[in-house]
Motif scaffolding. Sequence first.
Motif, PDB file in Angstrom:
ATOM      1  N   ARG A  71       0.842  -1.211   0.000  1.00  0.00           N
ATOM      2  CA  ARG A  71       0.000   0.000   0.000  1.00  0.00           C
ATOM      3  C   ARG A  71       0.877   1.262   0.000  1.00  0.00           C
ATOM      4  N   GLY A  72       0.481   2.248  -0.801  1.00  0.00           N
ATOM      5  CA  GLY A  72       1.323   3.423  -1.085  1.00  0.00           C
ATOM      6  C   GLY A  72       1.785   4.137   0.170  1.00  0.00           C
ATOM      7  N   ARG A  73       3.092   4.230   0.328  1.00  0.00           N
ATOM      8  CA  ARG A  73       3.677   4.830   1.525  1.00  0.00           C
ATOM      9  C   ARG A  73       3.796   6.348   1.424  1.00  0.00           C
ATOM     10  N   GLY A  74       3.320   6.917   0.290  1.00  0.00           N
ATOM     11  CA  GLY A  74       3.281   8.380   0.189  1.00  0.00           C
ATOM     12  C   GLY A  74       2.168   8.957   1.044  1.00  0.00           C
ATOM     13  N   GLY A  75       1.299   8.085   1.554  1.00  0.00           N
ATOM     14  CA  GLY A  75       0.241   8.533   2.462  1.00  0.00           C
ATOM     15  C   GLY A  75      -1.142   8.071   2.058  1.00  0.00           C
ATOM     16  N   VAL A  82      -2.011  -2.682  -8.071  1.00  0.00           N
ATOM     17  CA  VAL A  82      -3.231  -2.280  -8.800  1.00  0.00           C
ATOM     18  C   VAL A  82      -2.912  -1.060  -9.669  1.00  0.00           C
ATOM     19  N   LYS A  83      -2.179  -0.094  -9.099  1.00  0.00           N
ATOM     20  CA  LYS A  83      -1.813   1.093  -9.890  1.00  0.00           C
ATOM     21  C   LYS A  83      -1.043   0.675 -11.151  1.00  0.00           C
ATOM     22  N   TRP A  84      -0.104  -0.241 -10.987  1.00  0.00           N
ATOM     23  CA  TRP A  84       0.692  -0.664 -12.130  1.00  0.00           C
ATOM     24  C   TRP A  84      -0.165  -1.405 -13.162  1.00  0.00           C
ATOM     25  N   CYS A 100       9.527   8.716  -9.427  1.00  0.00           N
ATOM     26  CA  CYS A 100       9.665   8.437  -8.000  1.00  0.00           C
ATOM     27  C   CYS A 100       9.437   9.738  -7.234  1.00  0.00           C
ATOM     28  N   ASN A 101       8.464   9.708  -6.351  1.00  0.00           N
ATOM     29  CA  ASN A 101       8.139  10.891  -5.558  1.00  0.00           C
ATOM     30  C   ASN A 101       9.033  10.926  -4.314  1.00  0.00           C
ATOM     31  N   ALA A 102      10.065  11.768  -4.387  1.00  0.00           N
ATOM     32  CA  ALA A 102      11.003  11.920  -3.268  1.00  0.00           C
ATOM     33  C   ALA A 102      10.947  13.364  -2.772  1.00  0.00           C
ATOM     34  N   ASP A 103       9.764  13.967  -2.832  1.00  0.00           N
ATOM     35  CA  ASP A 103       9.634  15.384  -2.473  1.00  0.00           C
ATOM     36  C   ASP A 103       9.652  15.573  -0.948  1.00  0.00           C
ATOM     37  N   GLU A 104       9.101  14.632  -0.246  1.00  0.00           N
ATOM     38  CA  GLU A 104       9.091  14.573   1.230  1.00  0.00           C
ATOM     39  C   GLU A 104       9.144  15.937   1.939  1.00  0.00           C
ATOM     40  N   MET A 105       8.090  16.712   1.743  1.00  0.00           N
ATOM     41  CA  MET A 105       8.007  17.994   2.477  1.00  0.00           C
ATOM     42  C   MET A 105       6.928  17.959   3.549  1.00  0.00           C
ATOM     43  N   CYS A 191       4.385  20.348  -4.886  1.00  0.00           N
ATOM     44  CA  CYS A 191       5.049  19.501  -5.902  1.00  0.00           C
ATOM     45  C   CYS A 191       5.016  18.034  -5.507  1.00  0.00           C
ATOM     46  N   GLY A 192       4.714  17.736  -4.235  1.00  0.00           N
ATOM     47  CA  GLY A 192       4.601  16.336  -3.829  1.00  0.00           C
ATOM     48  C   GLY A 192       3.305  15.710  -4.291  1.00  0.00           C
ATOM     49  N   GLU A 193       2.292  16.522  -4.609  1.00  0.00           N
ATOM     50  CA  GLU A 193       1.047  15.987  -5.160  1.00  0.00           C
ATOM     51  C   GLU A 193       1.377  15.489  -6.556  1.00  0.00           C
ATOM     52  N   GLU A 194       0.928  14.291  -6.891  1.00  0.00           N
ATOM     53  CA  GLU A 194       1.501  13.618  -8.055  1.00  0.00           C
ATOM     54  C   GLU A 194       1.327  14.363  -9.381  1.00  0.00           C
ATOM     55  N   THR A 195       0.172  15.035  -9.583  1.00  0.00           N
ATOM     56  CA  THR A 195      -0.004  15.708 -10.870  1.00  0.00           C
ATOM     57  C   THR A 195       0.699  17.075 -10.881  1.00  0.00           C
ATOM     58  N   VAL A 227       3.434   7.201 -10.727  1.00  0.00           N
ATOM     59  CA  VAL A 227       4.084   7.949  -9.641  1.00  0.00           C
ATOM     60  C   VAL A 227       4.026   7.096  -8.384  1.00  0.00           C
ATOM     61  N   ASN A 228       5.173   6.849  -7.804  1.00  0.00           N
ATOM     62  CA  ASN A 228       5.225   6.096  -6.541  1.00  0.00           C
ATOM     63  C   ASN A 228       6.206   6.731  -5.579  1.00  0.00           C
ATOM     64  N   ASN A 229       5.909   6.566  -4.327  1.00  0.00           N
ATOM     65  CA  ASN A 229       6.749   7.061  -3.243  1.00  0.00           C
ATOM     66  C   ASN A 229       8.035   6.215  -3.124  1.00  0.00           C
ATOM     67  N   VAL A 230       9.073   6.817  -2.568  1.00  0.00           N
ATOM     68  CA  VAL A 230      10.368   6.139  -2.395  1.00  0.00           C
ATOM     69  C   VAL A 230      10.208   4.825  -1.615  1.00  0.00           C
ATOM     70  N   GLU A 231       9.554   4.920  -0.461  1.00  0.00           N
ATOM     71  CA  GLU A 231       9.439   3.729   0.406  1.00  0.00           C
ATOM     72  C   GLU A 231       8.610   2.642  -0.271  1.00  0.00           C
ATOM     73  N   THR A 232       7.537   3.041  -0.960  1.00  0.00           N
ATOM     74  CA  THR A 232       6.720   2.051  -1.680  1.00  0.00           C
ATOM     75  C   THR A 232       7.620   1.276  -2.639  1.00  0.00           C
ATOM     76  N   LEU A 233       8.370   2.033  -3.464  1.00  0.00           N
ATOM     77  CA  LEU A 233       9.197   1.387  -4.492  1.00  0.00           C
ATOM     78  C   LEU A 233      10.248   0.472  -3.873  1.00  0.00           C
TER      79      LEU A 233
HETATM   80  C1  LIG Z   1      -0.201  18.320  -0.982  1.00  0.00           C
HETATM   81  C2  LIG Z   1       0.310  16.920  -1.190  1.00  0.00           C
HETATM   82  C3  LIG Z   1       1.652  16.641  -0.988  1.00  0.00           C
HETATM   83  C4  LIG Z   1       2.135  15.352  -1.186  1.00  0.00           C
HETATM   84  N1  LIG Z   1       3.462  15.111  -0.962  1.00  0.00           N
HETATM   85  C5  LIG Z   1       3.949  13.868  -1.186  1.00  0.00           C
HETATM   86  C6  LIG Z   1       5.340  13.599  -1.012  1.00  0.00           C
HETATM   87  O1  LIG Z   1       6.137  14.470  -0.648  1.00  0.00           O
HETATM   88  N2  LIG Z   1       5.779  12.344  -1.245  1.00  0.00           N
HETATM   89  C7  LIG Z   1       4.919  11.342  -1.661  1.00  0.00           C
HETATM   90  O2  LIG Z   1       5.362  10.238  -1.909  1.00  0.00           O
HETATM   91  N3  LIG Z   1       3.621  11.576  -1.847  1.00  0.00           N
HETATM   92  C8  LIG Z   1       3.113  12.806  -1.626  1.00  0.00           C
HETATM   93  N4  LIG Z   1       1.782  13.038  -1.841  1.00  0.00           N
HETATM   94  C9  LIG Z   1       0.944  11.933  -2.363  1.00  0.00           C
HETATM   95  C10 LIG Z   1       1.094  11.847  -3.899  1.00  0.00           C
HETATM   96  O3  LIG Z   1       0.114  12.684  -4.500  1.00  0.00           O
HETATM   97  C11 LIG Z   1       0.868  10.428  -4.431  1.00  0.00           C
HETATM   98  O4  LIG Z   1      -0.324   9.926  -3.900  1.00  0.00           O
HETATM   99  C12 LIG Z   1       2.003   9.479  -4.073  1.00  0.00           C
HETATM  100  O5  LIG Z   1       3.249   9.971  -4.473  1.00  0.00           O
HETATM  101  C13 LIG Z   1       1.761   8.145  -4.760  1.00  0.00           C
HETATM  102  O6  LIG Z   1       2.726   7.219  -4.388  1.00  0.00           O
HETATM  103  P1  LIG Z   1       2.362   5.938  -3.519  1.00  0.00           P
HETATM  104  O7  LIG Z   1       1.123   5.333  -4.142  1.00  0.00           O
HETATM  105  O8  LIG Z   1       3.547   5.073  -3.647  1.00  0.00           O
HETATM  106  O9  LIG Z   1       2.101   6.414  -2.134  1.00  0.00           O
HETATM  107  C14 LIG Z   1       1.258  14.316  -1.612  1.00  0.00           C
HETATM  108  C15 LIG Z   1      -0.097  14.609  -1.822  1.00  0.00           C
HETATM  109  C16 LIG Z   1      -0.572  15.884  -1.590  1.00  0.00           C
HETATM  110  C17 LIG Z   1      -2.016  16.176  -1.811  1.00  0.00           C
END
Ligand SMILES: Cc1cc2nc3c(=O)[nH]c(=O)nc-3n(C[C@H](O)[C@H](O)[C@H](O)COP(=O)(O)O)c2cc1C
Length: 460
Positions: A71-75, A82-84, A100-105, A191-195, A227-233
């Motif tokens: 399950r996605g660790r980005g939150g 399923v996403k793939w 890879c979403n490594a924005d972690e803010m 920028c951490g929001e995937e789109t 788009v996937n989070n670092v820990e997920t990947l």
């Molecule tokens: C405002 C906002 C900030 C976010 N920041 C991050 C982030 O820094 N890193 C991250 O992995 N996902 C972040 N997310 C979630 C991503 O949109 C996306 O769901 C996620 O990267 C998908 O990866 P996962 O399915 O592996 O969790 C954020 C979402 C929102 C709405």
Amino acid sequence: MTVNRYRCQLHHSAHERRLETHPLTWWLRDDGECVGLGEYVAKDGYAVVRQVLGHQGPDEVIETLKAANIRGRGGGGFSAGVKWSLTLKGENLPRGYLLCNADEMEPGTFKDRLLLEQVPHLLLESMILGGYANDSFYGYIFLRGEYVEAARAISRAIEEARAAGWLGRDIAGSGFDFDIALHTGAGRYICGEETALINSLEGQRANPRAKPPFPGQSGAWGKPSVVNNVETLCNVPAVLRFGADWYQQLSGERSDDGGTKLYGVSGKVRRTGLWELPMGTPAGELLDRAGGMHDGCTLKTWLPGGGSTGFLLPEHLDLALDFNTVAQAGSRLGTGILTLVADDQSMVSLVRNLEEFFARESCGWCTPCRDGLPWAVKLLRALERGEGIPGDIELLEELAEDQGPGKTFCAHAPGAAMPLASAIEYFRDEFERGIAHPGKDDVMPERPLSANGERGDAER
Ligand SMILES: Cc1cc2nc3c(=O)[nH]c(=O)nc-3n(C[C@H](O)[C@H](O)[C@H](O)COP(=O)(O)O)c2cc1C
Ligand code: SF4
């Protein structure tokens, strides 16, 4: 010369970790230095790339990932498999991107940083496997700009991997071509929001995009993108090595979600840091591992996974920290990095600080977020100064309601509303103490009608 560097601290020494029980952190060194290519390969790193590429089809890889249910660790907790499986791919379709979403803010969160700085080859190996499964031809690591040390580690790892043939053309003689580039962000939470991440990567303003189309259909430069989070990947190589059942069983009886989780603790505790533990570990166990609260402090409340999650109480410490259990308690697992709040900390000030962050980071596209967040900050500042007026708390509740799920284009505003609404729910008396009680001849200012306080006290 001694160089003083901040390091995310993992609190298990090497002899406590095994690959079968600590698939994310088994690779790490005790001295916190980055694991280079030689050391990674000596620990059997990249063996899964050799095992999978050319021997298993992408569909087979995705089936294993789906069965494991990472399950996605980005939150968000969405299943990576399923996403793939939903990514557009096929002979007549263009090959796309793995992002890879490594924005972690996320306020209070520092888990991806550990992996990025100390074991970048694990992420590269995971991305090669993800690229193969999703028919991506290129991967980007979108990295938080302030993570300078991580940028160094990743850049070095990419060069090493390219020189050794793990990136580029015909990886491991499989016929699969894939390369990775590092992109450092310019410091915006959105920028951490995937789109928004995709827009930013393309060089556009980082507004979220309306969905559909989802990135898997049309993402970066119009191509299918995952788009996937670092820990997920970073879970992917071990799942493909040991199988979905092994992954599911890692959490034992603690949770229906499988695997381990990189949990962390910050706040007024004796020992802040990170632990890789079975998914569903209770927060109370983490507090014990952190050595309890500072001397003289009692736990008042806690956030389970960053600033955009809802506050929970000491009575919730026994709950399993997994996606469903935390949601049932009215919050979100989020990033799984706990912020513990002591009884001498003001909830009004804490929430004001968080909402200032969320107000500043709004992209400005939707009204409840663009105007509602600064308005909430004004009200909170007034309460903090003891200058609130009757009705302010109800107004804050209304604003939080208007920022709730489904009312804005992205999850930023709902995330900002969660700590605000839950703080008022649990600690209303602290907010009430911020309401001024005028003498009988004093004239109370009117409640402001908008964020810029057009009616009422301009200072508010
Ligand atoms: C405002 C906002 C900030 C976010 N920041 C991050 C982030 O820094 N890193 C991250 O992995 N996902 C972040 N997310 C979630 C991503 O949109 C996306 O769901 C996620 O990267 C998908 O990866 P996962 O399915 O592996 O969790 C954020 C979402 C929102 C709405
Ligand atoms: S919720 Fe906020 S950050 Fe998200 S699109 Fe709307 S204005 Fe932008």
